[in-house]
Design a protein around this motif. Structure first.
Motif, short mmCIF file in Angstrom:
data_model
loop_
_atom_site.label_atom_id
_atom_site.label_comp_id
_atom_site.label_asym_id
_atom_site.label_seq_id
_atom_site.Cartn_x
_atom_site.Cartn_y
_atom_site.Cartn_z
N PHE A 390 0.84 -1.21 0.00
CA PHE A 390 0.00 0.00 0.00
C PHE A 390 0.87 1.26 0.00
CE2 PHE A 390 -3.33 -2.70 2.40
CZ PHE A 390 -3.83 -3.19 1.20
N LEU A 391 1.97 1.26 0.78
CA LEU A 391 2.89 2.40 0.76
C LEU A 391 3.47 2.59 -0.64
CD1 LEU A 391 4.93 2.05 4.09
CD2 LEU A 391 3.22 3.79 3.54
N ALA A 392 3.86 1.49 -1.28
CA ALA A 392 4.42 1.58 -2.63
C ALA A 392 3.38 2.10 -3.61
CB ALA A 392 4.94 0.21 -3.06
N ALA A 393 2.12 1.69 -3.45
CA ALA A 393 1.06 2.18 -4.34
C ALA A 393 0.89 3.69 -4.18
CB ALA A 393 -0.25 1.46 -4.03
N ASP A 394 1.00 4.18 -2.95
CA ASP A 394 0.91 5.62 -2.74
C ASP A 394 2.05 6.35 -3.43
OD1 ASP A 394 -1.36 5.28 -1.24
OD2 ASP A 394 -0.37 5.49 0.71
N ARG A 395 3.25 5.80 -3.37
CA ARG A 395 4.39 6.48 -3.96
C ARG A 395 4.45 6.33 -5.47
NH1 ARG A 395 8.25 8.59 -0.59
NH2 ARG A 395 7.82 8.26 1.63
N SER A 396 3.76 5.36 -6.02
CA SER A 396 3.74 5.20 -7.48
C SER A 396 2.41 5.62 -8.08
CB SER A 396 4.03 3.74 -7.85
OG SER A 396 3.05 2.87 -7.27
N ASP A 397 1.55 6.22 -7.25
CA ASP A 397 0.25 6.69 -7.69
C ASP A 397 -0.56 5.58 -8.35
OD1 ASP A 397 -1.71 8.63 -7.85
OD2 ASP A 397 -1.12 9.30 -9.86
N ALA A 398 -0.50 4.39 -7.77
CA ALA A 398 -1.24 3.24 -8.29
C ALA A 398 -2.40 2.95 -7.36
CB ALA A 398 -0.32 2.02 -8.37
N PRO A 399 -3.47 2.32 -7.87
CA PRO A 399 -4.57 1.92 -6.98
C PRO A 399 -4.11 0.79 -6.07
CG PRO A 399 -4.89 1.02 -9.18
CD PRO A 399 -3.70 1.93 -9.27
N TYR A 400 -4.85 0.60 -4.98
CA TYR A 400 -4.55 -0.51 -4.11
C TYR A 400 -5.00 -1.81 -4.75
CZ TYR A 400 -3.52 2.82 -0.38
OH TYR A 400 -2.97 3.83 0.38
N ALA A 401 -4.17 -2.84 -4.59
CA ALA A 401 -4.43 -4.13 -5.23
C ALA A 401 -5.16 -5.05 -4.26
CB ALA A 401 -3.13 -4.76 -5.70
N LEU A 402 -6.46 -5.16 -4.42
CA LEU A 402 -7.26 -6.08 -3.62
C LEU A 402 -8.14 -6.88 -4.57
CD1 LEU A 402 -8.23 -3.66 -0.72
CD2 LEU A 402 -6.82 -5.69 -0.50
N CYS A 403 -7.97 -8.17 -4.55
CA CYS A 403 -8.66 -9.05 -5.48
C CYS A 403 -9.51 -10.06 -4.70
CB CYS A 403 -7.66 -9.79 -6.36
SG CYS A 403 -6.69 -8.71 -7.40
N PRO A 404 -10.73 -9.70 -4.40
CA PRO A 404 -11.57 -10.61 -3.60
C PRO A 404 -11.80 -11.94 -4.31
CG PRO A 404 -12.55 -8.42 -3.80
CD PRO A 404 -11.43 -8.47 -4.76
N TRP A 405 -11.92 -12.96 -3.52
CA TRP A 405 -12.21 -14.31 -4.00
C TRP A 405 -13.43 -14.82 -3.27
CZ3 TRP A 405 -10.46 -19.43 -1.82
CH2 TRP A 405 -10.67 -20.48 -2.72
N THR A 406 -14.21 -15.63 -3.92
CA THR A 406 -15.40 -16.21 -3.31
C THR A 406 -15.24 -17.71 -3.22
OG1 THR A 406 -16.80 -14.45 -4.20
CG2 THR A 406 -17.90 -16.47 -3.47
N LEU A 407 -15.50 -18.24 -2.05
CA LEU A 407 -15.44 -19.69 -1.86
C LEU A 407 -16.79 -20.29 -2.21
CD1 LEU A 407 -13.78 -22.11 -0.76
CD2 LEU A 407 -14.78 -21.63 1.48
N ASP A 408 -16.79 -21.19 -3.17
CA ASP A 408 -18.05 -21.82 -3.57
C ASP A 408 -18.58 -22.71 -2.45
OD1 ASP A 408 -17.95 -20.66 -6.08
OD2 ASP A 408 -16.84 -22.35 -6.96
#
Length: 696
Positions: A390-408
């Protein structure tokens, strides 16, 4: 935590007739089968159980039975009688206990009753009744009680048969003292055997065991062993006396050990002692390296002058991951960015892959005027949903990487789990507010199950509001992306309204609760911290007084509503002390404000990310990173986006204001090349406890 301060299925055929000798087996099978056809428990049954259980625990006898009318077929009924019997231990006889064990074999309350009554029989020294009830594997204390029982019946001790396994342990309970005394009197504890156990105890830091065993050695050896114990218990006194010790292998061991332990407490004094003792003793290369390692490491955790130089000049054989890591931290504290890069290059390959050091490599490159290389590093790290990602995303002006998964959901597996009598007991114990017993039934019911089954069970638990089962189960692989289950929004506990009333960010309050207890409402630390937000009773009472809130004693902290109400106010107090900064308040919450104030006085001019990296306590460093990462995830769960971490990490001395409705927020997206989350800072599931010693 604030420092003011763990099945059988239903048989498909009826058992109508059996031989008399198989009666116990039949009862075991019948009573452990699942109740697939039984109706779901009602609120009235649960209320009746709670009342009867309280009576059984507090009064014993049969008073509870009147309150348990209609509960005969209730899945937790056996817990009632066991509670009453445990209350009555002092007056029980063997027949009553065996009767219960026969009716409820292999059940957890039966196991508990067996242990408790065996302990009572040992207290009475009733060895005649003890042995028929005893089983192997009930713990060291009862193992030793059983040996006492056999000796009382005339059996002699045999070292290999009776003591060899116990002898491997560095510490034993008091119940073993009579057995060890008898073994000594029988000549079984030879000097060779005594030294073998002393060496294990020294390695484990068990000075009490060393001192106790020393008295059984010949006089000269006893003195040597006592010096080893002294090195563990009072290293300052040991190094003072060591100037007069002979240069023998065991004395060298004691002196080296004392020097290492003194370095942790007083690195400067250990330095002076080393100058003297290295001339007196012919230390081995390994001992010399261990001492040099400890001296360099604890000068570093004290951030002494020349600590960086000492770490850089440490012989390769004396270096460890800890000294290599602390070389980076000391360089960061000095903001010597070239030294930071050099120290990171000296880390082991595995260490260099850690997100923290990848982040600070980029940070150093940026500070040294190499923005393109820094951005390349930041961009790669920004794809990871951790504090440093998250700190790196702030310094590179990138969105936060969150990829939700669903358990069937696996309906067939879920039905099978719900039909299991052990799982039924686990869920029902949770429903009647007995979470510790619920976890024990859960663990037994799922013993030996595969990962798919465990995950389905955790999903069922989550759906029932039993959140800690999901937090601990979904702790690796793709399951780390089950954000809904791993970061539950327990609205019934009042986190959002209580945080708002306290004037703090609800996502931060959620993050603290998640980091402290992993949503175990009955969490209890060694420092007596209790409940979701791990408050100790004295803190709870103080906060209640300050805010004019009701206070019903320490046990009320196990009520999630009470705990959250008081915990959010305590967080507000910590935040107010540090200009509202949640990251500093989090550090104070974990290590205590006195320690944090000392660190601020020494290094309070550092930027927040660098200051965090120089916190001497490993646990507190990781705690701050975890809470800040969890705050991002909870913020996203609550609103669909997140306040940037760099806005939460306000510079020391500046004022932080919780995000308002119009605050600038960070978008969240899922990178196309998403993989499994690394288990780095911000992805840790387990709760923590405050540390009281420097990192090592």
């Amino acid at each position: 935590m604030p420092v003011f301060r763990s099945s059988p299925r239903r048989l498909p055929f009826p058992l109508t007739r059996c031989l008399a000798g198989m009666a116990v087996v039949v009862l075991a099978l019948v009573r452990s089968t699942s109740a697939t056809a039984a109706a779901a428990p009602t609120d009235a049954q649960r209320a009746a159980f709670k009342q009867a259980y309280a009576t059984a625990q507090q009064q014993g006898g049969d008073a509870w039975r009147a309150q348990a009318q209609g509960l005969r077929d209730y899945v937790l009924y056996p817990y009632l009688e066991a509670a009453a019997l445990e209350h009555d231990l002092a007056t029980l006889d063997l027949a009553r206990v065996q009767d219960y064990l026969t009716r409820y074999p292999a059940m957890i309350p039966a196991d508990d009753l067996r242990r408790a009554f065996l302990g009572e029989l040992a207290r009475r020294q009733d060895w005649t009744d003890f042995l028929p009830l005893y089983q192997d594997g009930l713990g060291d204390a009862l193992t030793c009680d059983a040996l006492q029982a056999r000796m009382a019946q005339g059996q002699s001790l045999d070292f290999d048969r009776d003591l060899a396994a116990l002898w491997q342990k560095p510490a034993l309970p008091g119940a073993c003292d009579p057995v060890l005394d008898a073994a000594h009197d029988a000549g079984l504890l030879t000097p060779t055997r005594l030294w073998a156990r002393i060496d294990r105890a020294v390695a484990a830091g068990a000075g009490g065991t060393v001192a106790a065993l020393a008295s059984w050695l010949p006089a000269r050896d006893a003195e040597t062993a006592q010096r080893l114990a002294l090195a563990l218990r009072d290293p300052a006194e040991a190094v003072a006396q060591a100037a007069h010790w002979p240069d023998t292998p065991r004395h060298r061991h004691a002196a080296a050990l004392a020097l290492q332990r003194l370095a942790r407490r007083d690195s400067s004094r250990a330095d002076q002692a080393w100058l003297t003792l290295r001339k007196r003793f012919h230390f081995s290369d390994e001992q010399r390296n261990d001492v040099l390692n400890a001296l360099a490491l604890f000068h570093a955790t004290d951030f002494d002058d020349h600590a960086l130089q000492r770490l850089a000049e440490l012989p390769a054989a004396a270096q460890t991951d800890a000294t290599r890591e602390w070389r980076v931290r000391v360089a960061l504290a000095e903001q010597n960015w070239r030294a930071v890069l050099g120290a990171i290059d000296a880390l082991s390959p595995e260490q260099q892959r850690d997100g923290e050091w990848r982040y600070f490599r980029a940070r150093a490159l940026a500070e040294l005027g190499k923005p393109a290389q820094a951005q390349q590093q930041y961009t790669a790290l920004a794809s990871e949903p951790t504090f440093f990602g998250f700190l790196a995303a702030d310094r590179s002006d990138a969105p936060y990487a969150l990829c939700p998964w669903t358990l069937d959901e696996d309906d067939a597996r879920a039905r099978s789990l719900l039909a299991d009598i052990g799982m039924q007991r686990a869920f029902e114990l949770f429903a009647v507010d007995l979470p510790r017993d619920a976890r024990r039934e859960w663990a037994r019911a799922l013993r030996g199950s595969d990962e798919t089954t465990r995950r389905q069970a955790a999903l069922l638990a989550y759906q029932r509001g039993w959140y800690d089962r999901a937090v601990f189960t979904f702790s690796s692989g793709d399951a780390l992306r089950l954000y809904e289950q791993r970061f539950p929004l327990a609205s019934q506990d009042g986190v959002v309204p209580q945080a708002q009333q306290a004037g703090i960010d609800p996502s931060w309050a959620y993050a603290i609760a998640r980091a402290e207890s992993a949503w175990m409402s009955d969490a209890h630390s060694g420092a007596d911290a209790r409940g979701l937000m791990q408050l100790i009773p004295a803190t709870g009472a103080q906060v209640a007084r300050s805010y004019g809130l009701p206070w019903n004693g320490g046990d009320s902290l196990y009520d999630p509503v009470v705990n959250v109400q008081l915990g959010t106010r305590y967080l507000a107090q910590m935040a107010q002390r540090y200009n509202g900064a949640p990251w500093l308040a989090s550090a104070a919450y974990n290590a205590g404000p006195i320690k944090l104030d000392q660190w601020l006085a020494a290094r309070g001019t550092l930027p927040p990310d660098v200051f965090t990296a120089t916190i001497p306590y490993k646990e507190t460093r990781e705690y701050v990173a975890r809470v800040m990462a969890f705050s991002v995830i909870y913020d996203w769960r609550l609103s669909g986006s997140a306040v940037p971490v760099d806005q939460r990490l306000t510079p020391i001395g500046t004022t932080y204001v919780p995000p308002a409705a119009g605050a600038v927020r960070k978008p969240v997206s899922c990178p196309a090349d998403v993989g499994t989350e690394p288990a780095a800072s911000g992805s840790v599931a387990a709760p923590t406890a405050a540390s009281s010693s420097s990192d090592s």
